[in-house]
Design a protein around this motif. Structure first.
Motif, PDB file in Angstrom:
ATOM      1  N   GLY A  60       0.803  -1.215   0.000  1.00  0.00           N
ATOM      2  CA  GLY A  60       0.000   0.000   0.000  1.00  0.00           C
ATOM      3  C   GLY A  60       0.837   1.267   0.000  1.00  0.00           C
ATOM      4  O   GLY A  60       1.932   1.305   0.576  1.00  0.00           O
ATOM      5  N   GLN A  61       0.284   2.322  -0.631  1.00  0.00           N
ATOM      6  CA  GLN A  61       0.941   3.629  -0.679  1.00  0.00           C
ATOM      7  C   GLN A  61      -0.115   4.681  -0.979  1.00  0.00           C
ATOM      8  O   GLN A  61      -1.112   4.405  -1.628  1.00  0.00           O
ATOM      9  CB  GLN A  61       1.989   3.649  -1.799  1.00  0.00           C
ATOM     10  N   ASP A  62       0.114   5.915  -0.523  1.00  0.00           N
ATOM     11  CA  ASP A  62      -0.787   7.021  -0.857  1.00  0.00           C
ATOM     12  C   ASP A  62      -0.363   7.727  -2.145  1.00  0.00           C
ATOM     13  O   ASP A  62      -1.168   8.432  -2.760  1.00  0.00           O
ATOM     14  CB  ASP A  62      -0.841   8.035   0.289  1.00  0.00           C
ATOM     15  N   ASP A  63       0.896   7.524  -2.546  1.00  0.00           N
ATOM     16  CA  ASP A  63       1.432   8.143  -3.769  1.00  0.00           C
ATOM     17  C   ASP A  63       1.725   7.035  -4.763  1.00  0.00           C
ATOM     18  O   ASP A  63       2.573   6.170  -4.511  1.00  0.00           O
ATOM     19  CB  ASP A  63       2.700   8.926  -3.439  1.00  0.00           C
ATOM     20  N   LEU A  64       1.035   7.060  -5.898  1.00  0.00           N
ATOM     21  CA  LEU A  64       1.208   6.006  -6.889  1.00  0.00           C
ATOM     22  C   LEU A  64       2.658   5.894  -7.342  1.00  0.00           C
ATOM     23  O   LEU A  64       3.121   4.794  -7.683  1.00  0.00           O
ATOM     24  CB  LEU A  64       0.304   6.292  -8.098  1.00  0.00           C
ATOM     25  N   HIS A  65       3.415   7.003  -7.319  1.00  0.00           N
ATOM     26  CA  HIS A  65       4.808   6.997  -7.788  1.00  0.00           C
ATOM     27  C   HIS A  65       5.792   6.995  -6.615  1.00  0.00           C
ATOM     28  O   HIS A  65       6.987   7.232  -6.802  1.00  0.00           O
ATOM     29  CB  HIS A  65       5.060   8.220  -8.677  1.00  0.00           C
ATOM     30  N   GLY A  66       5.282   6.708  -5.402  1.00  0.00           N
ATOM     31  CA  GLY A  66       6.152   6.685  -4.228  1.00  0.00           C
ATOM     32  C   GLY A  66       7.146   5.545  -4.270  1.00  0.00           C
ATOM     33  O   GLY A  66       6.940   4.520  -4.931  1.00  0.00           O
ATOM     34  N   GLN A  67       8.238   5.702  -3.522  1.00  0.00           N
ATOM     35  CA  GLN A  67       9.308   4.711  -3.524  1.00  0.00           C
ATOM     36  C   GLN A  67       9.127   3.635  -2.454  1.00  0.00           C
ATOM     37  O   GLN A  67       9.591   2.511  -2.616  1.00  0.00           O
ATOM     38  CB  GLN A  67      10.658   5.417  -3.309  1.00  0.00           C
TER      39      GLN A  67
ATOM     40  N   LEU B 117      -3.048   0.390  -4.050  1.00  0.00           N
ATOM     41  CA  LEU B 117      -2.478  -0.923  -3.748  1.00  0.00           C
ATOM     42  C   LEU B 117      -1.644  -1.385  -4.938  1.00  0.00           C
ATOM     43  O   LEU B 117      -2.025  -1.172  -6.096  1.00  0.00           O
ATOM     44  CB  LEU B 117      -3.583  -1.952  -3.474  1.00  0.00           C
ATOM     45  N   ARG B 118      -0.528  -2.024  -4.644  1.00  0.00           N
ATOM     46  CA  ARG B 118       0.280  -2.666  -5.683  1.00  0.00           C
ATOM     47  C   ARG B 118       0.243  -4.166  -5.427  1.00  0.00           C
ATOM     48  O   ARG B 118       0.604  -4.618  -4.334  1.00  0.00           O
ATOM     49  CB  ARG B 118       1.714  -2.150  -5.649  1.00  0.00           C
ATOM     50  N   VAL B 119      -0.211  -4.898  -6.432  1.00  0.00           N
ATOM     51  CA  VAL B 119      -0.371  -6.345  -6.290  1.00  0.00           C
ATOM     52  C   VAL B 119       0.578  -7.035  -7.265  1.00  0.00           C
ATOM     53  O   VAL B 119       0.577  -6.731  -8.477  1.00  0.00           O
ATOM     54  CB  VAL B 119      -1.819  -6.788  -6.577  1.00  0.00           C
ATOM     55  N   THR B 120       1.361  -7.958  -6.740  1.00  0.00           N
ATOM     56  CA  THR B 120       2.297  -8.732  -7.561  1.00  0.00           C
ATOM     57  C   THR B 120       1.946 -10.208  -7.405  1.00  0.00           C
ATOM     58  O   THR B 120       1.871 -10.716  -6.285  1.00  0.00           O
ATOM     59  CB  THR B 120       3.747  -8.494  -7.124  1.00  0.00           C
ATOM     60  N   ILE B 121       1.725 -10.884  -8.536  1.00  0.00           N
ATOM     61  CA  ILE B 121       1.305 -12.293  -8.518  1.00  0.00           C
ATOM     62  C   ILE B 121       2.310 -13.101  -9.326  1.00  0.00           C
ATOM     63  O   ILE B 121       2.579 -12.798 -10.498  1.00  0.00           O
ATOM     64  CB  ILE B 121      -0.102 -12.474  -9.126  1.00  0.00           C
ATOM     65  N   ASP B 122       2.846 -14.149  -8.706  1.00  0.00           N
ATOM     66  CA  ASP B 122       3.687 -15.066  -9.471  1.00  0.00           C
ATOM     67  C   ASP B 122       2.833 -16.212  -9.987  1.00  0.00           C
ATOM     68  O   ASP B 122       1.621 -16.253  -9.767  1.00  0.00           O
ATOM     69  CB  ASP B 122       4.862 -15.573  -8.625  1.00  0.00           C
ATOM     70  N   GLY B 123       3.429 -17.144 -10.689  1.00  0.00           N
ATOM     71  CA  GLY B 123       2.665 -18.262 -11.216  1.00  0.00           C
ATOM     72  C   GLY B 123       2.066 -17.941 -12.572  1.00  0.00           C
ATOM     73  O   GLY B 123       2.454 -16.972 -13.248  1.00  0.00           O
ATOM     74  N   PRO B 124       1.060 -18.721 -12.989  1.00  0.00           N
ATOM     75  CA  PRO B 124       0.560 -18.629 -14.370  1.00  0.00           C
ATOM     76  C   PRO B 124      -0.453 -17.518 -14.640  1.00  0.00           C
ATOM     77  O   PRO B 124      -0.989 -17.437 -15.741  1.00  0.00           O
ATOM     78  CB  PRO B 124      -0.090 -20.002 -14.567  1.00  0.00           C
ATOM     79  N   VAL B 125      -0.770 -16.687 -13.668  1.00  0.00           N
ATOM     80  CA  VAL B 125      -1.735 -15.612 -13.900  1.00  0.00           C
ATOM     81  C   VAL B 125      -1.094 -14.542 -14.781  1.00  0.00           C
ATOM     82  O   VAL B 125      -0.057 -13.965 -14.427  1.00  0.00           O
ATOM     83  CB  VAL B 125      -2.219 -14.989 -12.573  1.00  0.00           C
ATOM     84  N   LYS B 126      -1.714 -14.251 -15.919  1.00  0.00           N
ATOM     85  CA  LYS B 126      -1.191 -13.274 -16.865  1.00  0.00           C
ATOM     86  C   LYS B 126      -1.823 -11.903 -16.622  1.00  0.00           C
ATOM     87  O   LYS B 126      -2.917 -11.804 -16.054  1.00  0.00           O
ATOM     88  CB  LYS B 126      -1.490 -13.725 -18.297  1.00  0.00           C
ATOM     89  N   PRO B 127      -1.166 -10.843 -17.094  1.00  0.00           N
ATOM     90  CA  PRO B 127      -1.770  -9.512 -16.950  1.00  0.00           C
ATOM     91  C   PRO B 127      -3.165  -9.426 -17.564  1.00  0.00           C
ATOM     92  O   PRO B 127      -4.049  -8.739 -17.017  1.00  0.00           O
ATOM     93  CB  PRO B 127      -0.777  -8.600 -17.675  1.00  0.00           C
ATOM     94  N   THR B 128      -3.366 -10.102 -18.683  1.00  0.00           N
ATOM     95  CA  THR B 128      -4.680 -10.045 -19.337  1.00  0.00           C
ATOM     96  C   THR B 128      -5.749 -10.820 -18.558  1.00  0.00           C
ATOM     97  O   THR B 128      -6.948 -10.671 -18.831  1.00  0.00           O
ATOM     98  CB  THR B 128      -4.586 -10.609 -20.758  1.00  0.00           C
ATOM     99  N   ASP B 129      -5.334 -11.668 -17.600  1.00  0.00           N
ATOM    100  CA  ASP B 129      -6.303 -12.410 -16.779  1.00  0.00           C
ATOM    101  C   ASP B 129      -6.947 -11.525 -15.722  1.00  0.00           C
ATOM    102  O   ASP B 129      -7.969 -11.884 -15.137  1.00  0.00           O
ATOM    103  CB  ASP B 129      -5.620 -13.599 -16.078  1.00  0.00           C
TER     104      ASP B 129
END
Length: 418
Positions: A124-131, A165-177
């Motif tokens: 989570g972050q309040d600034d989309l471009h935050g570090q 929110l920034r969500v990172t998913i490993d495995g076979p889930v593609k961006p288009t899914d």
């Protein structure tokens, strides 16, 4: 006119009086403070609708509030925007814009991927471009459709207010899914359940079959395990809870709860899923089913678990439950408190106490004493009309009147002929 009718109904309605109650139970309450007792099997047996429950301190009626401890779940759903679905470091990553939601604790992802297990990381972050992003959760997402074991696409978080929110998913889930997301805020107060007496008889269920016109037999429901419970008199039943042996392998199975005439009181699903796929651990377990049919007019209740071609589940125990019904009241002072019931003429009381009732967190539980017959019991006077209390006399009078009128008419005819 309506006011007059209501007043007349009030006057004619039966009023409570201690001698007209068949049963009594001591309620050893403290002198002050909000308290409650739980409605149990003896009360249900002799007061099926709970309308005739009355509390007395000496000769003074004590008002109360009757509650059903359903708990509550307040949910607020809102579609939220998913941004910048992409591949980063070989993993699917995207952002969720939560700026239109004040606070939230669940995010339901709309995924088109099937038959996968994946690890997710939510920040989570309040600034989309935050570090610097705060790690909120690392859930396991899965879909096991081919194995008939369902799926989970929900990100469960602590109550959160971050704008992004920034969500990172490993495995076979593609961006288009990743097709979208819905935010959800839940505020839950858990229901309170109590066990109801009754041990089941367990046997094998052969399945439901029908015969076609050409003589073929078609099985509509597969083989299963049937549990038959003998029910306590007038006690509502609203849930069944299973204890499945830990040695039972993964399962997901349907069950039905028919009444004595075969009509469905409810249905549901129980499951256990514990597995590791692609290094990710999946844990899901649900072994209880709620249903709406109360079973109060039933002497027995059946639960049918459809096993299909799998071996029967290893059931250690199965328990019927109902939501607790509690009677709340304030301490009666120095006088001893007594619960009375068993007057079928009474309707439910209307107390200001119940209308304005606010449950206190520190309300004390009171254990009722054993049920006793009311030593002062006497039958209510028969308030039915005289004609209803003496129908034979009324019919004799009617027949006599008809005979007399017939005789008079016959005599008149003879006189006229002469």
């Amino acid at each position: 006119m309506k006011t007059f009718a209501a007043l007349l109904g009030f006057v004619l309605a039966a009023s409570p009086s201690i001698p007209y109650f068949k049963y009594q139970r001591p309620a050893p309450a403290a002198a002050t403070g909000q308290q409650y007792f739980v409605v149990d099997e003896p009360i249900w047996k002799h007061s099926p609708d709970l309308a005739d429950l009355r509390l007395y301190a000496a000769q003074t009626e004590v008002p109360y509030a009757l509650t059903i401890e359903r708990g509550n779940l307040e949910q607020d759903h809102k579609d939220v925007r998913v941004l910048q679905q992409s591949r980063v470091g070989g993993k699917t990553q995207f952002f969720i814009d939560m700026s239109g939601v004040a606070e939230y604790d669940h995010i339901d992802l709309k995924l088109t991927a099937r038959n996968f297990v994946a690890h997710a990381r939510v920040e989570g972050q309040d600034d989309l471009h935050g570090q610097h992003w705060a790690t909120l959760a690392e859930p396991i997402l899965y879909d096991l459709s081919d194995e008939g074991l369902g799926g989970n696409h929900v990100l469960r978080l602590p109550l959160t207010t971050y704008r992004y929110l920034r969500v990172t998913i490993d495995g076979p889930v593609k961006p288009t899914d990743v097709q979208g997301a819905t935010s959800e805020t839940r505020q839950e107060q858990k229901a309170v359940w109590r066990d109801v007496d009754g041990q089941p008889k367990i046997d094998q269920y052969p399945g439901k079959s029908t015969r076609t016109e050409d003589g073929r037999v078609i099985t509509q429901k597969g083989k299963g395990t049937r549990l038959t419970f003998t029910l306590a008199e007038n006690v509502p039943i609203e849930r069944i809870v299973f204890d499945i042996d830990p040695s039972q392998p993964n399962f997901q199975t349907q069950l039905e709860i028919p009444n004595e005439t075969g009509e469905d009181l409810g249905s549901g699903e129980i499951n256990r899923i514990h597995m590791v796929r692609s290094g990710n651990k999946i844990d899901s377990e649900n072994q209880d089913v709620n249903f709406s049919g109360n079973g109060q007019q039933q002497k027995s209740l059946s639960v049918i678990i459809y096993n299909g071609d799998d071996p029967p589940l290893k059931i250690r125990t199965a328990r019927l439950q109902q939501l607790e019904r509690r009677v709340y009241f304030d301490g009666p002072g120095s006088a001893a408190l007594m619960l009375y019931y068993g007057d079928e003429k009474l309707e439910s009381p209307i107390y200001d106490y119940a209308k304005l009732f606010q449950q206190e967190k520190n309300a004390a539980a009171v254990q009722l004493g054993a049920e006793e017959g009311n030593a002062a019991y006497e039958r209510r006077p028969d308030d039915r009309p005289w004609s209803e209390r003496h129908p034979a006399v009324l019919w004799i009078a009617i027949v006599a009147a008809v005979l007399i009128l017939g005789a008079v008419a016959l005599r008149s005819m003879k006189t006229a002929a002469a």
